[in-house]
Design a protein around this motif. Structure first.
Motif, mmCIF file in Angstrom:
data_model
loop_
_atom_site.group_PDB
_atom_site.id
_atom_site.type_symbol
_atom_site.label_atom_id
_atom_site.label_comp_id
_atom_site.label_asym_id
_atom_site.label_seq_id
_atom_site.Cartn_x
_atom_site.Cartn_y
_atom_site.Cartn_z
ATOM 1 N N SER A 213 0.803 -1.300 0.023
ATOM 2 C CA SER A 213 -0.017 -0.003 -0.067
ATOM 3 C C SER A 213 0.989 1.256 -0.130
ATOM 4 N N ILE A 214 0.511 2.178 -0.683
ATOM 5 C CA ILE A 214 1.167 3.551 -0.648
ATOM 6 C C ILE A 214 -0.262 4.604 -0.378
ATOM 7 N N SER A 215 0.160 5.628 0.821
ATOM 8 C CA SER A 215 -0.509 6.658 1.167
ATOM 9 C C SER A 215 -0.001 7.871 1.163
ATOM 10 N N THR A 216 -0.859 8.938 0.982
ATOM 11 C CA THR A 216 -0.549 10.161 0.874
ATOM 12 C C THR A 216 -1.505 10.928 1.430
ATOM 13 N N TRP A 217 -0.950 11.992 2.607
ATOM 14 C CA TRP A 217 -2.043 12.692 3.269
ATOM 15 C C TRP A 217 -2.553 13.882 2.655
ATOM 16 N N ILE A 218 -3.860 14.367 3.409
ATOM 17 C CA ILE A 218 -4.368 15.471 2.849
ATOM 18 C C ILE A 218 -4.832 16.539 4.085
ATOM 19 N N LYS A 219 -4.263 17.678 3.878
ATOM 20 C CA LYS A 219 -4.500 18.606 4.875
ATOM 21 C C LYS A 219 -5.667 19.638 4.863
ATOM 22 N N SER A 220 -6.148 19.708 5.864
ATOM 23 C CA SER A 220 -7.384 20.680 5.946
ATOM 24 C C SER A 220 -6.959 22.283 5.668
ATOM 25 N N PRO A 221 -7.716 23.108 5.535
ATOM 26 C CA PRO A 221 -7.344 24.523 5.397
ATOM 27 C C PRO A 221 -6.543 24.987 6.732
ATOM 28 N N ASP A 222 -6.792 24.509 7.600
ATOM 29 C CA ASP A 222 -5.882 25.061 8.934
ATOM 30 C C ASP A 222 -4.576 24.385 9.079
ATOM 31 N N GLY A 223 -4.299 23.445 8.156
ATOM 32 C CA GLY A 223 -2.967 22.917 8.128
ATOM 33 C C GLY A 223 -3.001 21.529 8.936
ATOM 34 N N GLN A 224 -4.261 20.875 9.518
ATOM 35 C CA GLN A 224 -4.067 19.878 10.077
ATOM 36 C C GLN A 224 -4.383 18.575 9.010
ATOM 37 N N PRO A 225 -3.736 17.415 9.350
ATOM 38 C CA PRO A 225 -4.077 16.236 8.397
ATOM 39 C C PRO A 225 -5.418 15.823 8.650
ATOM 40 N N ALA A 226 -6.147 15.779 7.805
ATOM 41 C CA ALA A 226 -7.641 15.317 7.803
ATOM 42 C C ALA A 226 -8.024 13.973 7.114
ATOM 43 N N ALA A 227 -7.239 13.594 6.200
ATOM 44 C CA ALA A 227 -7.519 12.374 5.408
ATOM 45 C C ALA A 227 -6.266 11.719 4.714
ATOM 46 N N ALA A 228 -6.276 10.856 4.006
ATOM 47 C CA ALA A 228 -5.474 10.121 3.163
ATOM 48 C C ALA A 228 -6.268 9.395 2.111
ATOM 49 N N ILE A 229 -5.209 9.490 1.026
ATOM 50 C CA ILE A 229 -5.656 8.670 -0.204
ATOM 51 C C ILE A 229 -4.646 7.550 -0.145
ATOM 52 N N THR A 230 -5.242 6.228 -0.507
ATOM 53 C CA THR A 230 -4.410 5.158 -0.254
ATOM 54 C C THR A 230 -4.522 4.215 -1.609
ATOM 55 N N VAL A 231 -3.415 3.582 -2.324
ATOM 56 C CA VAL A 231 -3.709 2.686 -3.154
ATOM 57 C C VAL A 231 -2.964 1.173 -2.717
ATOM 58 N N SER A 232 -3.861 0.370 -2.840
ATOM 59 C CA SER A 232 -3.508 -0.917 -2.462
ATOM 60 C C SER A 232 -3.536 -2.053 -3.737
ATOM 61 N N ALA A 233 -2.407 -2.783 -3.750
ATOM 62 C CA ALA A 233 -2.316 -3.555 -4.899
ATOM 63 C C ALA A 233 -1.587 -4.950 -4.742
ATOM 64 N N VAL A 234 -1.411 -5.764 -5.264
ATOM 65 C CA VAL A 234 -0.578 -6.987 -5.111
ATOM 66 C C VAL A 234 0.884 -6.595 -5.287
ATOM 67 N N ARG A 235 1.594 -7.125 -4.640
ATOM 68 C CA ARG A 235 3.117 -6.807 -4.404
ATOM 69 C C ARG A 235 3.911 -6.583 -5.877
ATOM 70 N N THR A 236 3.473 -7.341 -6.850
ATOM 71 C CA THR A 236 4.191 -7.390 -8.132
ATOM 72 C C THR A 236 3.753 -6.119 -8.824
ATOM 73 N N ARG A 237 2.687 -5.342 -8.479
ATOM 74 C CA ARG A 237 2.185 -4.230 -9.290
ATOM 75 C C ARG A 237 2.754 -3.040 -8.642
ATOM 76 N N LEU A 238 3.539 -2.932 -7.492
ATOM 77 C CA LEU A 238 4.123 -2.107 -7.037
ATOM 78 C C LEU A 238 5.603 -1.963 -6.770
ATOM 79 N N GLY A 239 6.382 -2.431 -7.898
ATOM 80 C CA GLY A 239 7.866 -2.456 -7.774
ATOM 81 C C GLY A 239 8.464 -1.021 -7.412
ATOM 82 N N PRO A 240 9.681 -0.959 -7.443
ATOM 83 C CA PRO A 240 10.230 0.265 -7.030
ATOM 84 C C PRO A 240 9.922 1.479 -8.179
ATOM 85 N N ARG A 241 10.118 1.245 -9.267
ATOM 86 C CA ARG A 241 9.911 2.228 -10.427
ATOM 87 C C ARG A 241 8.423 2.614 -10.343
ATOM 88 N N ARG A 242 7.412 1.667 -10.413
ATOM 89 C CA ARG A 242 6.060 2.025 -10.358
ATOM 90 C C ARG A 242 5.587 2.624 -8.842
#
Length: 263
Positions: A213-242
């Protein structure tokens, strides 16, 4: 007013607030159990409250229709009145509206399952899921799934976006609950530090064996982390380059969502 009466009156609001917080803590544990529910012993362990206290809170909530007890299993779960109360706010949140175009773009580009997770107190809550076009999809979390912050990839990402001291306090508060997910304070803290250094979270072993899995955070207008987007995949789909390609897409869309929220 004599001193004894004054002290008694001053304590009453604090005790009332404590009772409400305890009831909410119990509800959050039960919410994580979804429809299967949670045994009373698990609620006691996760909240740190005594068994009589939890028993009393649960039965008051049952009387009010907020909690129900499964007859066969004896487990406790969120009751039917909770979704009825939620009807008072039928419109989607500003975050969900702002995130929709970004989730659609990222899902089309990446092809694997995408999740939008929000922070709610010391927990994460999955509020959206997009299934991609790749034949093998990782459906590790359903919409409505609740986890303690630090358990999921999204939770680690949200913690990484906080000041270190705030993140440590939340992880410490969740310590007892982490045990149920086969992790601990040390492991979560290490993951948060790595995610903060990397600029996004990358989990080599997802909630499902053989996934990543890979996740990036999303901050609200006041600068506080409010959420995250995540991609989950089989390991072979997320090698170093991808991995780097996917992370860049998620980072781009996270910033787009932040800009949309600011309006």
């Amino acid at each position: 007013m004599d001193k004894t009466r004054f002290a008694r009156n001053a304590m009453a609001p604090r005790q009332g607030a404590q009772a409400i917080r305890r009831a909410l803590a119990v509800l959050r544990i039960l919410a994580a159990g979804r429809e299967d529910g949670v045994p009373l012993a698990e609620v006691v362990r996760a909240t740190g409250l005594t068994r009589p206290t939890v028993h009393r809170i649960v039965h008051v909530l049952i009387e009010e229709g907020i909690v129900e007890r499964h007859g066969k299993s004896g487990r406790y779960a969120i009751g039917n009145q909770v979704p009825e109360l939620a009807l008072a706010r039928p419109r989607p949140s500003r975050l969900l509206v702002a995130a929709n175009p970004s989730l659609q773009r990222a899902s089309t580009e990446i092809g694997d399952t995408l999740f939008l997770t929000v922070r709610t107190g010391n927990d994460t809550l999955c509020v959206d899921r997009r299934i991609g076009v790749y034949p093998i999809q990782v459906l590790s979390i359903e919409i409505g799934a609740r986890r303690p912050l630090g358990v999921s990839s999204a939770g680690v990402a949200i913690l990484a976006a906080m000041p270190a001291q705030d993140a440590r306090k939340i992880v410490a508060a969740n310590e007892k609950r982490l045990e149920a997910y086969q992790t601990d304070v040390g492991a979560v803290t290490s993951q948060v530090t790595a995610a903060r250094r990397r600029g996004y979270n990358m989990r080599e072993i997802g909630l499902v064996q053989g996934t990543k899995s890979i996740s990036t955070w999303i901050k609200s207008p006041d600068g506080q982390p409010a959420a995250a987007i995540t991609v989950s995949a089989v390991r072979t789909r997320l090698g170093p380059r991808r991995e780097q390609e996917v992370a860049e897409i998620l980072l781009r869309e996270a910033r787009a969502i932040e800009q949309a929220i600011r309006g």
